[in-house]
Write a protein that holds these residues in place. Structure first.
Motif, PDB file in Angstrom:
ATOM      1  N   GLU A 172       0.866  -1.102  -0.126  1.00 18.75           N
ATOM      2  CA  GLU A 172      -0.053   0.140  -0.044  1.00 18.75           C
ATOM      3  C   GLU A 172       0.897   1.441   0.007  1.00 18.75           C
ATOM      4  O   GLU A 172       2.184   1.107  -0.134  1.00 18.75           O
ATOM      5  CB  GLU A 172      -0.973   0.050   1.302  1.00 18.75           C
ATOM      6  CG  GLU A 172      -1.781  -1.168   1.164  1.00 18.75           C
ATOM      7  CD  GLU A 172      -2.743  -1.396   2.530  1.00 18.75           C
ATOM      8  OE1 GLU A 172      -3.860  -2.049   2.521  1.00 18.75           O
ATOM      9  OE2 GLU A 172      -2.377  -0.775   3.598  1.00 18.75           O
ATOM     10  N   ASP A 185     -10.439   5.486   0.483  1.00 13.61           N
ATOM     11  CA  ASP A 185     -10.558   3.938   0.582  1.00 13.61           C
ATOM     12  C   ASP A 185      -9.286   3.273  -0.291  1.00 13.61           C
ATOM     13  O   ASP A 185      -8.904   2.277   0.003  1.00 13.61           O
ATOM     14  CB  ASP A 185     -11.707   3.309   0.360  1.00 13.61           C
ATOM     15  CG  ASP A 185     -12.986   3.698   0.995  1.00 13.61           C
ATOM     16  OD1 ASP A 185     -12.549   3.699   2.270  1.00 13.61           O
ATOM     17  OD2 ASP A 185     -14.009   3.904   0.728  1.00 13.61           O
ATOM     18  N   GLU A 186      -8.782   3.940  -1.513  1.00 14.82           N
ATOM     19  CA  GLU A 186      -8.023   3.689  -2.509  1.00 14.82           C
ATOM     20  C   GLU A 186      -7.538   4.795  -3.168  1.00 14.82           C
ATOM     21  O   GLU A 186      -8.278   5.778  -3.372  1.00 14.82           O
ATOM     22  CB  GLU A 186      -8.427   2.486  -3.277  1.00 14.82           C
ATOM     23  CG  GLU A 186      -9.439   2.563  -4.093  1.00 14.82           C
ATOM     24  CD  GLU A 186      -9.861   1.631  -5.111  1.00 14.82           C
ATOM     25  OE1 GLU A 186      -9.488   0.531  -4.642  1.00 14.82           O
ATOM     26  OE2 GLU A 186     -10.655   1.946  -5.990  1.00 14.82           O
ATOM     27  N   VAL A 261      -2.794   3.288   2.725  1.00 15.00           N
ATOM     28  CA  VAL A 261      -3.920   3.132   1.582  1.00 15.00           C
ATOM     29  C   VAL A 261      -3.817   2.263   0.507  1.00 15.00           C
ATOM     30  O   VAL A 261      -2.792   2.311  -0.170  1.00 15.00           O
ATOM     31  CB  VAL A 261      -4.175   4.869   1.252  1.00 15.00           C
ATOM     32  CG1 VAL A 261      -5.413   4.650   0.289  1.00 15.00           C
ATOM     33  CG2 VAL A 261      -4.748   5.472   2.426  1.00 15.00           C
ATOM     34  N   PRO A 262      -4.704   1.281   0.411  1.00 13.90           N
ATOM     35  CA  PRO A 262      -4.595   0.560  -0.905  1.00 13.90           C
ATOM     36  C   PRO A 262      -4.424   1.221  -2.040  1.00 13.90           C
ATOM     37  O   PRO A 262      -4.748   2.304  -2.472  1.00 13.90           O
ATOM     38  CB  PRO A 262      -5.757  -0.310  -0.839  1.00 13.90           C
ATOM     39  CG  PRO A 262      -6.341  -0.191   0.443  1.00 13.90           C
ATOM     40  CD  PRO A 262      -5.905   0.920   1.041  1.00 13.90           C
ATOM     41  N   LYS A 264      -5.127   1.382  -6.237  1.00 14.36           N
ATOM     42  CA  LYS A 264      -6.150   0.667  -7.268  1.00 14.36           C
ATOM     43  C   LYS A 264      -5.420  -0.426  -8.118  1.00 14.36           C
ATOM     44  O   LYS A 264      -6.141  -1.367  -8.469  1.00 14.36           O
ATOM     45  CB  LYS A 264      -6.530   2.032  -8.177  1.00 14.36           C
ATOM     46  CG  LYS A 264      -7.387   2.888  -7.458  1.00 14.36           C
ATOM     47  CD  LYS A 264      -7.860   4.081  -8.340  1.00 14.36           C
ATOM     48  CE  LYS A 264      -8.779   4.895  -7.719  1.00 14.36           C
ATOM     49  NZ  LYS A 264      -9.336   6.058  -8.864  1.00 14.36           N
ATOM     50  N   ARG A 266      -3.543  -2.727  -7.043  1.00 12.87           N
ATOM     51  CA  ARG A 266      -3.321  -3.759  -6.437  1.00 12.87           C
ATOM     52  C   ARG A 266      -1.848  -4.437  -6.613  1.00 12.87           C
ATOM     53  O   ARG A 266      -1.510  -5.384  -7.105  1.00 12.87           O
ATOM     54  CB  ARG A 266      -4.215  -4.895  -6.955  1.00 12.87           C
ATOM     55  CG  ARG A 266      -5.632  -4.644  -6.548  1.00 12.87           C
ATOM     56  CD  ARG A 266      -5.999  -4.567  -4.899  1.00 12.87           C
ATOM     57  NE  ARG A 266      -7.444  -4.210  -4.656  1.00 12.87           N
ATOM     58  CZ  ARG A 266      -7.828  -2.904  -4.444  1.00 12.87           C
ATOM     59  NH1 ARG A 266      -7.000  -2.060  -4.458  1.00 12.87           N
ATOM     60  NH2 ARG A 266      -9.091  -2.801  -3.948  1.00 12.87           N
TER      61      ARG A 266
END
Length: 300
Positions: A172, A185-186, A261-262, A264, A266
């Motif tokens: 992240e 959230d991302e 924070v993740p 997008k 991945r």
């Protein structure tokens, strides 16, 4: 009879291209390398080294013998592996290395388990960046190395190595708690065009990956600080000095004042262990790989 230690010295010279490089790989002095080569030349009654400026180069005879030396040493390794496998006991010495976050996240549990289950096995461990770990295994300085590559940037492995996957390590972005994107959230890497990055050392595999990945998202990276260890990077983020990529392995505990924070995209890195194919049957290798796999299962 050809002396194995002298053949090992010749092999190191062929691999590293210099007396100093061979001495470093063999953990001996340059004088010891020169002495061994002088004795080997007298044994075979041929010149194996020639002056090349301030250094040396292998003669035709030296290159020919070095090719045989590589095969002979590989056969010796196979013989030792077969004998150890025949005995079926996990004993002797095992030299292992891992990149810093894997050493932090996997070695304590894995090495403690090996000591408890196989008290006759002596393990020597250290930290090395992935490229250096692979090189150490190829040279024979190490028996095992825990290394990595990234989902979009694989690391090529030389012939003669075996690898086993340990885990896929999600990553992240670590941000100061007051960062404009900390409540998301991302996030997308393209949103960090104006941020300073805290990254790894110049030329290191992970640093090159970060530069490649950011540029592929249209971001020309602004490098603020460099640190090899994840927790040093995270503490710099906590101080408000930039953002960094924070893989899960070896990350905890996260310092106060940080939000992760993740992405997008991945983002993941693949963590695996490598060893020489000619040592594949050694019970100590198999025991260590299993211990590392067991430790990897606990990462969360």
């Amino acid at each position: 009879m050809l002396n194995l230690e002298r053949l090992r010295t010749l092999d190191a010279l062929a691999r590293h291209g210099s007396v100093s490089g061979a001495a470093e790989a063999l953990h001996v002095t340059t004088s010891a390398v020169s002495q061994q080569m002088g004795k080997l030349e007298r044994e075979v009654d041929q010149q194996l080294l020639a002056r090349n400026g301030r250094g040396v180069r292998l003669t035709d005879a030296g290159r020919l013998l070095a090719e045989h030396a590589s095969r002979i040493l590989s056969q010796v390794e196979l013989a030792q592996s077969d004998l150890e496998a025949h005995r079926g006991q996990v004993v002797g010495e095992l030299r292992v290395a891992a990149f810093p976050t894997a050493a932090r996240g996997l070695f304590p549990a894995a090495l403690a388990a090996l000591r408890a289950r196989h008290p006759a096995l002596r393990v020597r461990s250290g930290e090395l960046e992935p490229e250096n770990g692979v090189a150490g295994v190829v040279r024979g300085d190490l028996d095992l190395a825990v290394v990595l590559d990234w989902y979009n940037k694989p690391m090529p492995l030389p012939d003669g190595l075996v690898k086993a996957p340990l885990l896929d390590d999600p990553a992240e972005v670590a941000l100061p708690a007051g960062h404009r994107l900390a409540g998301r959230d991302e996030v997308d890497l393209g949103e960090f065009a104006d941020d300073e990055w805290i990254t790894w050392g110049e030329g290191e595999f992970c640093h090159e990956w970060l530069m490649f990945t950011l540029r592929s998202r249209g971001v020309e990276p602004i490098i603020g600080h460099r640190a090899a260890e994840t927790h040093t990077q995270l503490n710099l983020v906590a101080a408000g000095l930039g953002v960094c990529i924070a893989p899960l392995l070896g990350r905890h505990p996260v310092p106060e004042g940080i939000v992760t924070v993740p992405l997008k995209q991945r983002v993941r890195r693949h963590v695996y262990v490598v060893w020489r194919a000619d040592a594949d049957r050694r019970p100590s290798i198999r025991a260590a790989v299993q211990a590392l796999r067991n430790a990897a299962e606990t990462v969360s």
